[in-house]
Design an enzyme around this catalytic site. Sequence first.
Site, PDB file in Angstrom:
ATOM      1  N   LYS A 297      93.106  52.028  52.163  1.00  0.00           N
ATOM      2  CA  LYS A 297      93.985  50.867  52.349  1.00  0.00           C
ATOM      3  C   LYS A 297      95.461  51.234  52.163  1.00  0.00           C
ATOM      4  CE  LYS A 297      92.022  48.602  49.080  1.00  0.00           C
ATOM      5  NZ  LYS A 297      91.111  49.721  48.745  1.00  0.00           N
TER       6      LYS A 297
ATOM      7  N   SER B 116      90.688  43.374  46.496  1.00  0.00           N
ATOM      8  CA  SER B 116      90.386  41.939  46.623  1.00  0.00           C
ATOM      9  C   SER B 116      88.891  41.736  46.887  1.00  0.00           C
ATOM     10  CB  SER B 116      91.230  41.287  47.722  1.00  0.00           C
ATOM     11  OG  SER B 116      91.260  42.024  48.902  1.00  0.00           O
TER      12      SER B 116
ATOM     13  N   LEU C 143      86.936  48.842  49.699  1.00  0.00           N
ATOM     14  CA  LEU C 143      86.655  49.534  48.456  1.00  0.00           C
ATOM     15  C   LEU C 143      87.772  50.502  48.085  1.00  0.00           C
ATOM     16  CD1 LEU C 143      82.892  50.369  49.052  1.00  0.00           C
ATOM     17  CD2 LEU C 143      83.780  48.720  47.391  1.00  0.00           C
ATOM     18  N   SER C 144      87.824  50.848  46.803  1.00  0.00           N
ATOM     19  CA  SER C 144      88.741  51.892  46.365  1.00  0.00           C
ATOM     20  C   SER C 144      88.361  53.194  47.070  1.00  0.00           C
ATOM     21  CB  SER C 144      88.636  52.086  44.844  1.00  0.00           C
ATOM     22  OG  SER C 144      89.440  53.152  44.412  1.00  0.00           O
ATOM     23  N   GLY C 145      89.351  53.840  47.676  1.00  0.00           N
ATOM     24  CA  GLY C 145      89.077  55.073  48.412  1.00  0.00           C
ATOM     25  C   GLY C 145      88.816  54.863  49.880  1.00  0.00           C
ATOM     26  N   ALA C 146      88.830  53.606  50.335  1.00  0.00           N
ATOM     27  CA  ALA C 146      88.581  53.341  51.758  1.00  0.00           C
ATOM     28  C   ALA C 146      89.778  53.717  52.618  1.00  0.00           C
ATOM     29  CB  ALA C 146      88.226  51.868  51.967  1.00  0.00           C
TER      30      ALA C 146
END
Length: 630
Positions: free
Chosen positions: A464, A532, A459-462
Amino acid sequence: MTATIQGTAPLTIVIVGHVDHGKSTLVGRLIHDTGSMPDGKLEAIRAMSEKRGMPFEWAFLLDAFQAERDQGITIDTTQIHFKTETRPYLIVDAPGHKEFLKNMITGASAAAAAVLVVDAVDGVQEQSRRHGYLLHLLGVRQVVVAVNKMDLAGYDAGRFAQVEADIRAYLASIGVEPLQVVPVSAREGDNIARRSDAMPWYQGPTVTGALDGCMPPPPPVDLPLRLPVQDVYKFDQRRILAGRIESGSLSVGDRILVSPANKSARIASIEAWNAAAPVTTASAGQSVGITLDEPIFVERGQIVSHAETAPVETNVFRARLFWLGHSPLRQGRTYKMKLATGEFPVEVERVETVIDVGDLSLSANEAVERNGVAEVVLRSRSLLALDEFQRNPRTGRFVLVEGYDIVGGGIVSMEGYPDQRAQRTVVSTNIHAVESRVAMEDRWQKNNHKSGVIWLTGLSGAGKTTLALALEHELHRKGYQVYVLDGDNIRHGLSADLGFSPDDRAENIRRVGEVSALFAQAGMIVVTAFISPYRADRDHVRDIAGTLFHEVHVKADVATCELRDPKGLYKKARAGEIKDFTGISAPYEPPQAPELVVDTANQSIEQSVAELLAYVTTHFRLTTKTAAAG
């Protein structure tokens, strides 16, 4: 007065509502007041009523079964024609009792418009809400509300206003805006086909006037071509594809596409039996046989279309579903789905919401009980050819089967999911692969490590991008040939022309996957940092990169990511400023069997980077066998 629509097919409408709110009475009065009553029927109803020692009962016009007359409820759908000065109608009186909801769905499934009957005295009841939601579920968007029994409410304008406000509020909450809300007395004939002197305060149309304002659905022939293959026959040297044209039309010489096989050919002939002359065209509603100019392999259940208006290809979709099975629908269970002529095993991947149609409360239950309504995600092992219901109802409806029983029915929604056809269609022609004269293993020897794609998804903010950059820094420091591809950087160049719709997201990942595979073949370790969100897209990249692909799930739940929100995106998404935001208004499908899971919700960045470094050290070092081959 509205002009008469000449030569049109009847508009199919369904009458729904609570068991005691007077649906059948309204239908009986509607048939009578439009002059559509069959000869002798009025006298027959009067005799039935007198025989039972009860007042004249309009409901007897449609309640054909003795059991219905005795119990005062409708237990099956009944169809009857009537017409106004504007056009003909086919009216379906659907059961209101909870036990007979299956028949109600049968009646509503083909309707273009609906009349929802609500009792002026009782007001909006649980069954009223249930039927309102089912109309929404089945895609019926043109709804006329008849607030019945105004005679028992003293024709009170205040009471009507209260019931109207309640039903409008409920329908608005499920995305339905009624065309009209009409105060009526079915028993007395007020505002059915003639205006009521008892309610001078109401200035809107009658029920028939409101129905005359409904738009007819586009004729099936005007929709894109859909010919589900029923069977393939062999006569002489011919292979005949047989089936019923559900929508659109076809002609000899048309180039058609067979989905999901993605095979194309031209129609060589349209076969007909006992035809006086060769048949050159056919259209919706006709059962036909066609032959093709190329011997492509076609199976039952596949769909013939024109290439420019092809159905969606996908192995996952959302469904709005009504459950009829005695045993609950459960997340993780597999059922047989029947769509057009095809039968496919589908797994209930996720029960997203179970809706209590009584109070519209939502729950995250993993099971759906009998007569329950739910929004679910269904996944097939293979690609399916289908349509969103709103685009083409003919191939956008399905039923689920368990054993030999139909246990559920629903409509297809692709909300949040891409059409996978583009990823599997090669448009370029006359191209040939060019093999490098430098073997990949030789590059490994030069670099002193293997190459590959480390695909960070989450997720966004995870975390990456943070992890990707930190990993790149550490690997470079240790002498590795490494480079990071990050979502934001790619969208400034390679994917600058793409937005964030499901189809654009899929195309973005396809491009990144191809570039990543080229990096890996050149001997590099490429680290990608992309949400993704779709499993099918990541699987496609795995197919491209083969054994060089390493999927890493950067795991953190929505609550954790939203608490971090480094770019303020979750806040904007909650405010409705960002459409199709993963985790909020668009799905994220976590990997099922990643090579590595890095749990950033429960460990520090340093711990996570160390975990990634250990993985690279183990899986990217040159073995003795590899070195010997070099």
